[in-house]
Design a protein around this motif. Structure first.
Motif, PDB file in Angstrom:
ATOM      1  N   VAL A 201      -3.730  -3.378  -9.345  1.00  0.00           N
ATOM      2  CA  VAL A 201      -3.753  -2.104  -8.633  1.00  0.00           C
ATOM      3  C   VAL A 201      -5.189  -1.807  -8.186  1.00  0.00           C
ATOM      4  N   ARG A 202      -5.313  -1.347  -6.951  1.00  0.00           N
ATOM      5  CA  ARG A 202      -6.588  -0.876  -6.404  1.00  0.00           C
ATOM      6  C   ARG A 202      -6.354   0.521  -5.851  1.00  0.00           C
ATOM      7  N   GLU A 203      -7.055   1.507  -6.382  1.00  0.00           N
ATOM      8  CA  GLU A 203      -6.950   2.886  -5.899  1.00  0.00           C
ATOM      9  C   GLU A 203      -8.249   3.225  -5.173  1.00  0.00           C
ATOM     10  N   TYR A 204      -8.102   3.898  -4.023  1.00  0.00           N
ATOM     11  CA  TYR A 204      -9.297   4.230  -3.253  1.00  0.00           C
ATOM     12  C   TYR A 204      -9.032   5.415  -2.333  1.00  0.00           C
ATOM     13  N   ILE A 205     -10.131   5.972  -1.863  1.00  0.00           N
ATOM     14  CA  ILE A 205     -10.114   7.132  -0.980  1.00  0.00           C
ATOM     15  C   ILE A 205     -10.624   6.697   0.386  1.00  0.00           C
ATOM     16  N   THR A 206      -9.922   7.105   1.450  1.00  0.00           N
ATOM     17  CA  THR A 206     -10.474   6.890   2.787  1.00  0.00           C
ATOM     18  C   THR A 206     -11.172   8.173   3.233  1.00  0.00           C
TER      19      THR A 206
ATOM     20  N   SER B 219       0.838  -1.192   0.000  1.00  0.00           N
ATOM     21  CA  SER B 219       0.000   0.000   0.000  1.00  0.00           C
ATOM     22  C   SER B 219       0.872   1.240   0.000  1.00  0.00           C
ATOM     23  N   ARG B 220       0.401   2.249  -0.740  1.00  0.00           N
ATOM     24  CA  ARG B 220       1.141   3.513  -0.824  1.00  0.00           C
ATOM     25  C   ARG B 220       0.135   4.658  -0.792  1.00  0.00           C
ATOM     26  N   LYS B 221       0.336   5.612   0.143  1.00  0.00           N
ATOM     27  CA  LYS B 221      -0.515   6.799   0.194  1.00  0.00           C
ATOM     28  C   LYS B 221      -0.023   7.764  -0.871  1.00  0.00           C
ATOM     29  N   VAL B 222      -0.906   8.134  -1.808  1.00  0.00           N
ATOM     30  CA  VAL B 222      -0.498   9.017  -2.899  1.00  0.00           C
ATOM     31  C   VAL B 222      -1.001  10.448  -2.716  1.00  0.00           C
ATOM     32  N   PHE B 223      -1.934  10.655  -1.767  1.00  0.00           N
ATOM     33  CA  PHE B 223      -2.401  12.008  -1.462  1.00  0.00           C
ATOM     34  C   PHE B 223      -2.907  12.020  -0.033  1.00  0.00           C
ATOM     35  N   ASP B 224      -2.503  13.049   0.726  1.00  0.00           N
ATOM     36  CA  ASP B 224      -2.894  13.170   2.118  1.00  0.00           C
ATOM     37  C   ASP B 224      -3.530  14.540   2.330  1.00  0.00           C
TER      38      ASP B 224
ATOM     39  N   TYR C 181      -5.115   6.243  -1.645  1.00  0.00           N
ATOM     40  CA  TYR C 181      -4.156   5.139  -1.599  1.00  0.00           C
ATOM     41  C   TYR C 181      -4.119   4.417  -2.934  1.00  0.00           C
ATOM     42  N   GLN C 182      -2.963   3.847  -3.213  1.00  0.00           N
ATOM     43  CA  GLN C 182      -2.789   2.955  -4.356  1.00  0.00           C
ATOM     44  C   GLN C 182      -2.182   1.669  -3.810  1.00  0.00           C
ATOM     45  N   ASP C 183      -2.967   0.623  -3.847  1.00  0.00           N
ATOM     46  CA  ASP C 183      -2.543  -0.662  -3.302  1.00  0.00           C
ATOM     47  C   ASP C 183      -2.293  -1.665  -4.423  1.00  0.00           C
TER      48      ASP C 183
END
Length: 186
Positions: free
Chosen positions: A41-46, A16-21, A28-30
């Motif tokens: 690749v799975r990209e998602y917003i928390t 997992s990699r946080k691409v925007f905080d 995140y891009q996992d």
């Protein structure tokens, strides 16, 4: 003949990699291992989650808001709602948001449901409450928050959904829930 067991559709985190905080959202891009063993690749917003309030006055009208939403550059008609602050429990958030946005407090609170509006790209959850026994205390908007509070009957609000005047998903879902609950069907 017995049914076969359900398929295991679980996707497992590889990395997992946080691409925007941001202040509200985190992207995140996992890398995830799929049930067939392939990695994708799975990209998602928390999102911290939010509450949605269906405020019902004693005369049967709902308390709604008109608010400008920057991403779409237009005003929307909505149920009162707001994000849950860190460490805040959802019922307290609902009480706080109702008072801040509309100026009302409620004697009676009823949890209705939890919905997930964006399952393809976010973990956001919306927790719905019916608020009754309202009394007006006075508005207390957050700094930078600008909205107009008004009342509307449920039949008119549903007509606004049908005609496209109310298009906000959280509000559409809440109004449909209100219709079922107030009819005693749910």
């Amino acid at each position: 003949m017995s049914k076969p067991p359900p398929l295991d559709l679980t996707e497992t985190l590889v990395s997992s990699r946080k691409v925007f905080d941001g202040n509200l959202l985190h992207v995140y891009q996992d890398q995830a291992r799929l049930p067939d063993g392939k990695v994708r690749v799975r990209e998602y917003i928390t999102h911290p989650g939010a509450v949605v309030i269906i405020p019902l006055l004693d005369n049967g009208e709902l308390v709604l808001e008109r608010q400008h939403r920057y991403p779409l550059h237009q005003d929307f008609f909505e149920l009162p709602a707001g994000k849950i602050d860190p460490g805040e429990d959802p019922p307290s958030c609902a009480q706080r948001e109702l008072l801040e946005e509309t100026g009302y407090t409620a004697e009676s609170w009823r949890y209705l449901t939890t919905l997930h509006p964006c399952i393809g790209y976010s973990d956001e959850k919306l927790i719905y409450y019916l608020a009754q026994g309202l009394s007006f205390q006075g508005e207390n908007l957050d700094e930078g928050e600008h909205l107009e509070v008004f009342t509307l009957s449920l039949p008119t609000a549903l007509e606004w959904v049908k005609s496209g005047k109310i298009t906000d998903n959280k509000s559409v879902s809440g109004l449909f829930w209100a219709e079922k609950v107030l009819r005693g069907e749910w």
